[in-house]
Write a protein that holds these residues in place. Structure first.
Motif, PDB file in Angstrom:
ATOM      1  N   ASP A  19      45.892  74.198  44.633  1.00  0.00           N
ATOM      2  CA  ASP A  19      47.245  74.301  45.163  1.00  0.00           C
ATOM      3  C   ASP A  19      47.684  72.899  45.574  1.00  0.00           C
ATOM      4  O   ASP A  19      47.170  72.324  46.529  1.00  0.00           O
ATOM      5  N   THR A  20      48.633  72.329  44.861  1.00  0.00           N
ATOM      6  CA  THR A  20      49.008  70.932  45.046  1.00  0.00           C
ATOM      7  C   THR A  20      50.044  70.699  46.144  1.00  0.00           C
ATOM      8  O   THR A  20      50.430  69.555  46.380  1.00  0.00           O
ATOM      9  N   ARG A  21      50.471  71.759  46.809  1.00  0.00           N
ATOM     10  CA  ARG A  21      51.449  71.577  47.887  1.00  0.00           C
ATOM     11  C   ARG A  21      50.832  70.788  49.039  1.00  0.00           C
ATOM     12  O   ARG A  21      49.615  70.765  49.211  1.00  0.00           O
ATOM     13  N   ASP A  22      51.701  70.136  49.819  1.00  0.00           N
ATOM     14  CA  ASP A  22      51.242  69.448  51.023  1.00  0.00           C
ATOM     15  C   ASP A  22      50.828  70.482  52.060  1.00  0.00           C
ATOM     16  O   ASP A  22      51.435  71.553  52.160  1.00  0.00           O
ATOM     17  N   TYR A  23      49.826  70.156  52.845  1.00  0.00           N
ATOM     18  CA  TYR A  23      49.336  71.041  53.904  1.00  0.00           C
ATOM     19  C   TYR A  23      49.511  70.360  55.251  1.00  0.00           C
ATOM     20  O   TYR A  23      49.393  69.141  55.368  1.00  0.00           O
ATOM     21  N   LEU A  24      49.770  71.166  56.260  1.00  0.00           N
ATOM     22  CA  LEU A  24      49.867  70.729  57.642  1.00  0.00           C
ATOM     23  C   LEU A  24      49.020  71.694  58.462  1.00  0.00           C
ATOM     24  O   LEU A  24      49.114  72.913  58.288  1.00  0.00           O
ATOM     25  N   VAL A  25      48.180  71.168  59.330  1.00  0.00           N
ATOM     26  CA  VAL A  25      47.306  71.993  60.158  1.00  0.00           C
ATOM     27  C   VAL A  25      47.943  72.147  61.533  1.00  0.00           C
ATOM     28  O   VAL A  25      48.326  71.159  62.158  1.00  0.00           O
ATOM     29  N   LEU A  26      48.055  73.388  61.981  1.00  0.00           N
ATOM     30  CA  LEU A  26      48.494  73.666  63.338  1.00  0.00           C
ATOM     31  C   LEU A  26      47.257  73.771  64.214  1.00  0.00           C
ATOM     32  O   LEU A  26      46.352  74.551  63.928  1.00  0.00           O
ATOM     33  N   VAL A  27      47.215  72.980  65.255  1.00  0.00           N
ATOM     34  CA  VAL A  27      46.140  73.068  66.244  1.00  0.00           C
ATOM     35  C   VAL A  27      46.646  74.038  67.304  1.00  0.00           C
ATOM     36  O   VAL A  27      47.704  73.815  67.895  1.00  0.00           O
ATOM     37  N   GLU A  56      54.313  78.475  71.791  1.00  0.00           N
ATOM     38  CA  GLU A  56      53.652  77.695  72.846  1.00  0.00           C
ATOM     39  C   GLU A  56      52.144  77.585  72.647  1.00  0.00           C
ATOM     40  O   GLU A  56      51.481  76.801  73.326  1.00  0.00           O
ATOM     41  N   THR A  57      51.605  78.327  71.705  1.00  0.00           N
ATOM     42  CA  THR A  57      50.169  78.216  71.421  1.00  0.00           C
ATOM     43  C   THR A  57      49.850  76.986  70.569  1.00  0.00           C
ATOM     44  O   THR A  57      48.718  76.535  70.544  1.00  0.00           O
ATOM     45  N   VAL A  58      50.865  76.425  69.880  1.00  0.00           N
ATOM     46  CA  VAL A  58      50.660  75.232  69.046  1.00  0.00           C
ATOM     47  C   VAL A  58      50.620  74.013  69.959  1.00  0.00           C
ATOM     48  O   VAL A  58      51.582  73.685  70.629  1.00  0.00           O
ATOM     49  N   ILE A  59      49.470  73.341  69.961  1.00  0.00           N
ATOM     50  CA  ILE A  59      49.281  72.184  70.850  1.00  0.00           C
ATOM     51  C   ILE A  59      49.104  70.874  70.086  1.00  0.00           C
ATOM     52  O   ILE A  59      48.935  69.828  70.698  1.00  0.00           O
ATOM     53  N   GLY A  60      49.145  70.930  68.763  1.00  0.00           N
ATOM     54  CA  GLY A  60      49.012  69.712  67.968  1.00  0.00           C
ATOM     55  C   GLY A  60      49.242  69.972  66.500  1.00  0.00           C
ATOM     56  O   GLY A  60      49.242  71.114  66.038  1.00  0.00           O
ATOM     57  N   LEU A  61      49.446  68.892  65.760  1.00  0.00           N
ATOM     58  CA  LEU A  61      49.636  68.944  64.309  1.00  0.00           C
ATOM     59  C   LEU A  61      48.727  67.912  63.666  1.00  0.00           C
ATOM     60  O   LEU A  61      48.585  66.798  64.173  1.00  0.00           O
TER      61      LEU A  61
END
Length: 78
Positions: A19-27, A56-61
């Motif tokens: 899967d060549t799409r860009d990925y972003l991780v939610l911390v 509000e559970t997302v504390i980083g990217l």
């Protein structure tokens, strides 16, 4: 979801190299999730969230660095 970056990299490389799409991780802070959270694995590495993920559970990217063949290499803070 995974608990830890090494398991996340393993899952990415097992299922998503094509899967060549860009990925972003939610911390996320699991203790802040208002939906039901269940673990199906005895090591409690892979939480499953049954319902919406409250913001509000997302504390980083984290950005995802991948090689030309799609291999997940590392994750870096934005």
């Amino acid at each position: 979801c995974t608990s830890g970056l090494e398991p996340l990299r393993n899952v990415g490389n097992m299922f998503y190299t094509g899967d060549t799409r860009d990925y972003l991780v939610l911390v996320i802070d699991v203790t802040k999730i208002t939906s039901e959270v269940r673990y199906d694995d005895p090591e409690r590495i892979y939480p499953h969230i049954y319902g919406p993920l409250n913001a509000e559970t997302v504390i980083g990217l984290l950005d995802v660095e991948r090689s030309a063949d799609g291999t997940f290499i590392k994750f870096t803070e934005r």
